[in-house]
Design a protein around this motif. Structure first.
Motif, short mmCIF file in Angstrom:
data_model
loop_
_atom_site.label_atom_id
_atom_site.label_comp_id
_atom_site.label_asym_id
_atom_site.label_seq_id
_atom_site.Cartn_x
_atom_site.Cartn_y
_atom_site.Cartn_z
N LEU A 25 0.81 -1.22 0.00
CA LEU A 25 0.00 0.00 0.00
C LEU A 25 0.85 1.27 0.00
O LEU A 25 0.46 2.26 -0.63
CB LEU A 25 -0.99 -0.03 1.16
CG LEU A 25 -2.04 -1.13 1.06
CD1 LEU A 25 -2.94 -1.12 2.28
CD2 LEU A 25 -2.85 -1.00 -0.21
N GLU A 28 1.88 2.01 -3.37
CA GLU A 28 0.76 2.54 -4.15
C GLU A 28 0.43 3.99 -3.77
O GLU A 28 -0.51 4.56 -4.29
CB GLU A 28 -0.48 1.66 -3.97
CG GLU A 28 -0.37 0.29 -4.60
CD GLU A 28 -0.24 0.37 -6.12
OE1 GLU A 28 -1.04 1.09 -6.75
OE2 GLU A 28 0.67 -0.29 -6.66
N THR A 32 0.14 4.44 5.82
CA THR A 32 -0.36 3.28 6.54
C THR A 32 -0.03 3.35 8.02
O THR A 32 0.97 3.97 8.41
CB THR A 32 0.21 1.96 5.98
OG1 THR A 32 1.63 1.98 6.14
CG2 THR A 32 -0.15 1.75 4.52
N LYS A 114 -5.06 -4.60 -3.85
CA LYS A 114 -4.97 -3.25 -4.45
C LYS A 114 -6.28 -2.84 -5.10
O LYS A 114 -6.75 -1.71 -4.92
CB LYS A 114 -3.84 -3.20 -5.49
CG LYS A 114 -2.47 -3.14 -4.90
CD LYS A 114 -1.41 -2.74 -5.89
CE LYS A 114 -1.25 -3.74 -7.01
NZ LYS A 114 -0.06 -3.46 -7.86
N VAL A 117 -8.88 -2.07 -2.36
CA VAL A 117 -8.58 -0.82 -1.66
C VAL A 117 -8.92 0.38 -2.53
O VAL A 117 -9.64 1.28 -2.12
CB VAL A 117 -7.10 -0.78 -1.21
CG1 VAL A 117 -6.69 0.62 -0.76
CG2 VAL A 117 -6.86 -1.78 -0.10
#
Length: 136
Positions: A25, A28, A32, A114, A117
């Motif tokens: 994440l 991307e 977090t 992904k 999310v």
């Protein structure tokens, strides 16, 4: 925290999965925060604002049902994706959806995570009503 980035809470008691999801994440472009247990997840949810939660279900350390119930009881409207390690009983998905989960995804399938999310954040723009529709 960069205000332009979406903030995702990742809760999993499996260290390998937690680290892999965090890297996935962050690569991307998401900010977090990680948690290892139900109590830590609930504590973070009470103290910080998140755009999305990814919560694995590994009783007794981590119980996504307890997190869902706590978020719902406090009126928190953070979309939640349940991370599974293996397929659940067929009745589990509808039950978790009634508690407010958006989708169940396999935590070791990076592309599926992904897609779930980004799809959830794009469809909700960071706002969700507990028990709302699933993300395809």
């Amino acid at each position: 925290m960069n205000l332009g980035k979406k903030h995702v809470l990742i809760a999993d008691s499996d260290e390998r999965a937690l680290i892999a999801l965090e890297h996935l994440l962050e690569d991307e472009g998401f900010d977090t925060t990680t948690a290892w247990s139900t109590s830590e997840t609930v504590d973070l949810l009470e103290k910080k604002s998140f755009d999305l939660m990814l919560v694995a279900d590994h009783p007794p350390e981590l119980n996504c049902e307890a997190v869902l119930r706590k978020a719902k009881s406090e009126g928190r409207h953070v979309p939640l994706l349940v991370l599974e390690n293996k397929p659940r009983h067929p009745f589990a998905e509808p039950y978790l959806m009634t508690l407010g989960a958006r989708k169940i995804v396999h935590k070791w399938k990076a592309e599926e995570v992904k897609k779930a999310v980004t799809g959830t954040l794009n469809s909700s723009r960071g706002i969700s009503v507990a028990g709302s529709e699933k993300v395809a």
